[in-house]
Design an enzyme around this catalytic site. Structure first.
Site, PDB file in Angstrom:
ATOM      1  N   GLU A  80     -24.629  -5.164   7.503  1.00 43.69           N
ATOM      2  CA  GLU A  80     -24.499  -3.796   7.005  1.00 43.69           C
ATOM      3  C   GLU A  80     -25.647  -3.501   6.052  1.00 43.69           C
ATOM      4  OE1 GLU A  80     -20.623  -3.033   5.258  1.00 43.69           O
ATOM      5  OE2 GLU A  80     -19.647  -4.401   6.666  1.00 43.69           O
TER       6      GLU A  80
ATOM      7  N   THR B 151     -10.855   6.171  26.919  1.00 41.48           N
ATOM      8  CA  THR B 151     -10.222   6.945  25.855  1.00 41.48           C
ATOM      9  C   THR B 151     -10.760   8.374  25.880  1.00 41.48           C
ATOM     10  OG1 THR B 151      -9.625   6.872  23.507  1.00 41.48           O
ATOM     11  CG2 THR B 151     -11.889   6.287  24.041  1.00 41.48           C
ATOM     12  N   THR B 152      -9.910   9.313  25.483  1.00 42.29           N
ATOM     13  CA  THR B 152     -10.281  10.729  25.490  1.00 42.29           C
ATOM     14  C   THR B 152     -11.453  10.995  24.547  1.00 42.29           C
ATOM     15  OG1 THR B 152      -8.023  11.332  26.042  1.00 42.29           O
ATOM     16  CG2 THR B 152      -9.365  13.062  25.059  1.00 42.29           C
TER      17      THR B 152
ATOM     18  N   SER C  23     -19.478  -1.730   1.278  1.00 44.02           N
ATOM     19  CA  SER C  23     -18.588  -0.721   0.722  1.00 44.02           C
ATOM     20  C   SER C  23     -17.903  -1.117  -0.586  1.00 44.02           C
ATOM     21  CB  SER C  23     -17.548  -0.412   1.791  1.00 44.02           C
ATOM     22  OG  SER C  23     -16.434   0.170   1.249  1.00 44.02           O
TER      23      SER C  23
ATOM     24  N   SER D 285     -23.221 -13.377  11.871  1.00 43.91           N
ATOM     25  CA  SER D 285     -22.515 -12.280  11.213  1.00 43.91           C
ATOM     26  C   SER D 285     -22.485 -12.514   9.700  1.00 43.91           C
ATOM     27  CB  SER D 285     -21.089 -12.236  11.795  1.00 43.91           C
ATOM     28  OG  SER D 285     -20.307 -11.256  11.187  1.00 43.91           O
TER      29      SER D 285
ATOM     30  N   HIS E  83     -21.994   3.468   5.342  1.00 45.65           N
ATOM     31  CA  HIS E  83     -21.952   4.021   3.975  1.00 45.65           C
ATOM     32  C   HIS E  83     -23.289   4.597   3.546  1.00 45.65           C
ATOM     33  CE1 HIS E  83     -17.875   2.860   3.125  1.00 45.65           C
ATOM     34  NE2 HIS E  83     -18.124   1.784   3.830  1.00 45.65           N
TER      35      HIS E  83
ATOM     36  N   LYS F  91     -17.649   9.768   7.083  1.00 46.87           N
ATOM     37  CA  LYS F  91     -17.840   9.564   5.644  1.00 46.87           C
ATOM     38  C   LYS F  91     -18.772  10.667   5.129  1.00 46.87           C
ATOM     39  CE  LYS F  91     -15.963   4.979   5.888  1.00 46.87           C
ATOM     40  NZ  LYS F  91     -16.120   3.563   6.162  1.00 46.87           N
TER      41      LYS F  91
ATOM     42  N   THR G  97     -21.102   6.280  11.063  1.00 43.87           N
ATOM     43  CA  THR G  97     -19.864   7.053  11.195  1.00 43.87           C
ATOM     44  C   THR G  97     -20.159   8.523  10.958  1.00 43.87           C
ATOM     45  OG1 THR G  97     -17.573   7.294  10.470  1.00 43.87           O
ATOM     46  CG2 THR G  97     -19.172   6.819   8.762  1.00 43.87           C
TER      47      THR G  97
ATOM     48  N   THR H 204      -8.513  -6.519   1.137  1.00 46.44           N
ATOM     49  CA  THR H 204      -9.777  -5.769   1.217  1.00 46.44           C
ATOM     50  C   THR H 204     -10.841  -6.436   0.357  1.00 46.44           C
ATOM     51  OG1 THR H 204      -8.447  -3.777   1.554  1.00 46.44           O
ATOM     52  CG2 THR H 204     -10.758  -3.440   1.041  1.00 46.44           C
TER      53      THR H 204
ATOM     54  N   ASP I 220     -24.976  -1.864  10.557  1.00 47.96           N
ATOM     55  CA  ASP I 220     -23.936  -0.874  10.243  1.00 47.96           C
ATOM     56  C   ASP I 220     -24.412  -0.098   9.013  1.00 47.96           C
ATOM     57  OD1 ASP I 220     -21.716   0.163   8.680  1.00 47.96           O
ATOM     58  OD2 ASP I 220     -20.323  -1.019   9.874  1.00 47.96           O
TER      59      ASP I 220
ATOM     60  N   HIS J 209     -17.664  -5.828   7.752  1.00 47.75           N
ATOM     61  CA  HIS J 209     -16.446  -5.026   7.888  1.00 47.75           C
ATOM     62  C   HIS J 209     -15.537  -5.549   9.003  1.00 47.75           C
ATOM     63  CE1 HIS J 209     -14.215  -1.223   8.939  1.00 47.75           C
ATOM     64  NE2 HIS J 209     -14.176  -1.156   7.622  1.00 47.75           N
TER      65      HIS J 209
ATOM     66  N   ASN K  32     -14.443   9.069   0.629  1.00 51.66           N
ATOM     67  CA  ASN K  32     -15.669   8.693   1.336  1.00 51.66           C
ATOM     68  C   ASN K  32     -16.374   9.919   1.913  1.00 51.66           C
ATOM     69  OD1 ASN K  32     -15.567   5.967   0.835  1.00 51.66           O
ATOM     70  ND2 ASN K  32     -14.447   5.484   2.696  1.00 51.66           N
TER      71      ASN K  32
ATOM     72  N   ARG L 229       0.826  -1.210   0.000  1.00 55.61           N
ATOM     73  CA  ARG L 229       0.000   0.000   0.000  1.00 55.61           C
ATOM     74  C   ARG L 229       0.860   1.259   0.000  1.00 55.61           C
ATOM     75  NH1 ARG L 229      -5.412  -1.396   3.053  1.00 55.61           N
ATOM     76  NH2 ARG L 229      -5.607  -3.521   2.269  1.00 55.61           N
TER      77      ARG L 229
HETATM   78  C1  PLP Z   1     -15.335   2.756   7.226  1.00 55.91           C
HETATM   79  C2  PLP Z   1     -16.177   1.704   7.859  1.00 55.91           C
HETATM   80  C3  PLP Z   1     -16.287   1.600   9.245  1.00 55.91           C
HETATM   81  C4  PLP Z   1     -15.417   2.391  10.158  1.00 55.91           C
HETATM   82  O1  PLP Z   1     -15.794   3.728  10.235  1.00 55.91           O
HETATM   83  P1  PLP Z   1     -14.679   4.808  10.568  1.00 55.91           P
HETATM   84  O2  PLP Z   1     -15.440   5.962  11.089  1.00 55.91           O
HETATM   85  O3  PLP Z   1     -13.939   5.080   9.289  1.00 55.91           O
HETATM   86  O4  PLP Z   1     -13.765   4.203  11.588  1.00 55.91           O
HETATM   87  C5  PLP Z   1     -17.213   0.726   9.776  1.00 55.91           C
HETATM   88  N1  PLP Z   1     -17.981  -0.051   8.990  1.00 55.91           N
HETATM   89  C6  PLP Z   1     -17.866  -0.008   7.655  1.00 55.91           C
HETATM   90  C7  PLP Z   1     -18.745  -0.887   6.827  1.00 55.91           C
HETATM   91  C8  PLP Z   1     -16.951   0.849   7.043  1.00 55.91           C
HETATM   92  O5  PLP Z   1     -16.810   0.853   5.720  1.00 55.91           O
END
Ligand code: PLP
Length: 405
Positions: free
Chosen positions: A185, A277-278, A189, A137, A217, A248, A245, A363, A214, A142, A54, A21
């Site tokens: 999902e 975590t902060t 993606s 699952s 996207h 994106k 998220t 990927t 999820d 992802h 994204n 990469r």
């Molecule tokens: C990108 C992605 C995530 C992670 O989200 P981030 O905010 O980038 O960490 C989770 N699930 C899927 C399907 C993704 O493509």
């Protein structure tokens, strides 16, 4: 062991396979999305058009989002200053969580430092803390979901991708009394296909299982208020957890889950990846809130985006460039060879100023290497023609097969 030799060896085998990469060193231009400056290894600079972001709608440069972030920094400074529990909860976090709960029609929401962390922490916590739970699952889930499930050490079953009949078959084989959770999902993606959410919910309901969707996207992109595919299809109330998220389509950073007050309070109280975590900087929370609010009201970005996706597909079709048909905004142009994929991507960047990162193993599976093109509302017809023409030239040079019209 000679550690340095080991690292060098492993890296050169990655290079030999065409899977090494290389990051493009870019500076995005605010106000000129999707244009950027690329810093080359030799120190020179190049203007490029980004075709694989994204930040699907260009919200990372939206005036309201930028202004909200400036204002929050001026008001509160930079960092949150602590974990959420110890001095890190800022009013902007609280407002963002209310906005997200409303977006998905849920009682509550919880934000995390990324979508990855939200999946890892929420699934990891639910699956490890609910005694005897079995997690089902989707085969193409992802990495963040897979890692969360794995980390929990729970019983798990992998169902065939988007195959609710296979899910039903697997669930029927397990103890009807065992607690169950189905993780999947909405928009996948890499292939850009969309899950049969209603059917999966029906199977889950039949087996008294929780559902975890999820919508990373899809948030900001689908549904009248940008609530995702489940909103578009009127299914949000059938999902136990909707995850998304802020990094994106919303153009900022961070991740979240939404669900019932009790479930959210449970994850808040037990998830290590949340607790230790902060907190996100208040400015990120402010920017994300502005972005979500904007996309709840404005459909213009989604409509222009849809039109541009159709234009890109038409331009590729006119030149016989094969791309995977799917019902989403993701345009996977199939190459099917890791080295050719990398080569095409390099020439697109170096000679045409077009930036599309090659997508190779792990990927996607070997022999399905591709260029994952993500049109935005701000690509012009000239950008689209330039992309299609460049791909056409390279298709001939690489002697790649054309799609038959
Ligand atoms: C990108 C992605 C995530 C992670 O989200 P981030 O905010 O980038 O960490 C989770 N699930 C899927 C399907 C993704 O493509």
């Amino acid at each position: 062991m000679h550690f340095e030799d080991f690292f060098t060896d492993r890296l050169s085998s990655l290079r030999d396979d065409g899977n090494y990469r290389v990051f493009a060193d870019l500076e995005r231009h605010a106000g000129e999305f999707p244009k950027a400056t690329r810093y080359r290894a030799d120190g020179s600079k190049q203007d490029v058009t980004v075709w694989c972001s994204n930040d699907y709608l260009g919200m990372g440069q939206n005036d309201r989002v930028v202004a909200a972030m400036h204002e929050a920094i001026d008001k509160c400074g930079t960092g949150a200053g602590g974990t959420r529990n110890i001095s890190g909860t800022n009013h902007y976090h609280v407002m963002l969580e209310r906005e997200l709960a409303d977006l998905h029609g849920k009682e509550a929401a919880l934000i995390f430092t990324s979508g990855y962390v939200s999946n890892w922490a929420a699934l990891g916590t639910l699956a490890s803390k609910i005694p005897g739970i079995i997690v089902y699952s989707d085969a193409l889930n992802h990495a963040s979901m897979i890692e969360g499930i794995r980390h929990s050490r729970c019983e798990k079953r992998i169902f065939k991708h988007n195959d609710w009949k296979d899910l039903d078959r697997l669930m029927s084989q397990d103890d009807p009394a065992a607690p169950k959770l189905v993780a999947f999902e909405s928009v996948y993606s890499m292939d850009g296909d969309i899950a049969p959410i209603a059917e999966i919910c029906s199977v889950a309901e039949k087996h008294n299982a929780m559902t975890y969707l999820d919508e990373v996207h899809a948030v900001g992109m689908y549904g009248p208020r940008g609530g995702g595919v489940a909103e578009r299809e009127g299914l949000m109330d059938r999902l136990t957890v909707i995850e998304g998220t802020l990094g994106k389509a919303f153009g900022v950073m961070g991740g979240y889950i939404t669900g019932s007050s009790n479930l959210i309070d449970f994850v808040r109280s037990f998830a290590s990846g949340f607790i230790f975590t902060t907190a996100l900087p208040p400015s990120l929370a402010a920017g994300a809130t502005a972005s979500i609010r904007h996309l709840k009201e404005s459909r213009a970005e989604r409509e222009m985006h849809k039109a541009n996706v159709a234009k890109v597909r038409a331009a590729l079709d006119a030149r016989g460039i094969p791309h995977m048909p799917n019902p989403s905004h993701i345009v996977p142009v199939m190459v099917g060879d890791a080295k050719k994929c990398k080569w095409i991507s390099d020439i697109l960047l170096d000679s045409y100023g077009i930036y599309v990162q090659p997508i190779n193993y792990p990927t996607v599976p070997v022999k399905t290497e591709r260029l994952r093109i993500t049109p935005t509302p701000l690509h012009t017809q000239a950008d689209i023609d330039h992309l299609a023409t460049a791909l056409c030239d390279l298709w001939s040079q690489c002697a790649l097969a054309r799609a038959v019209a």
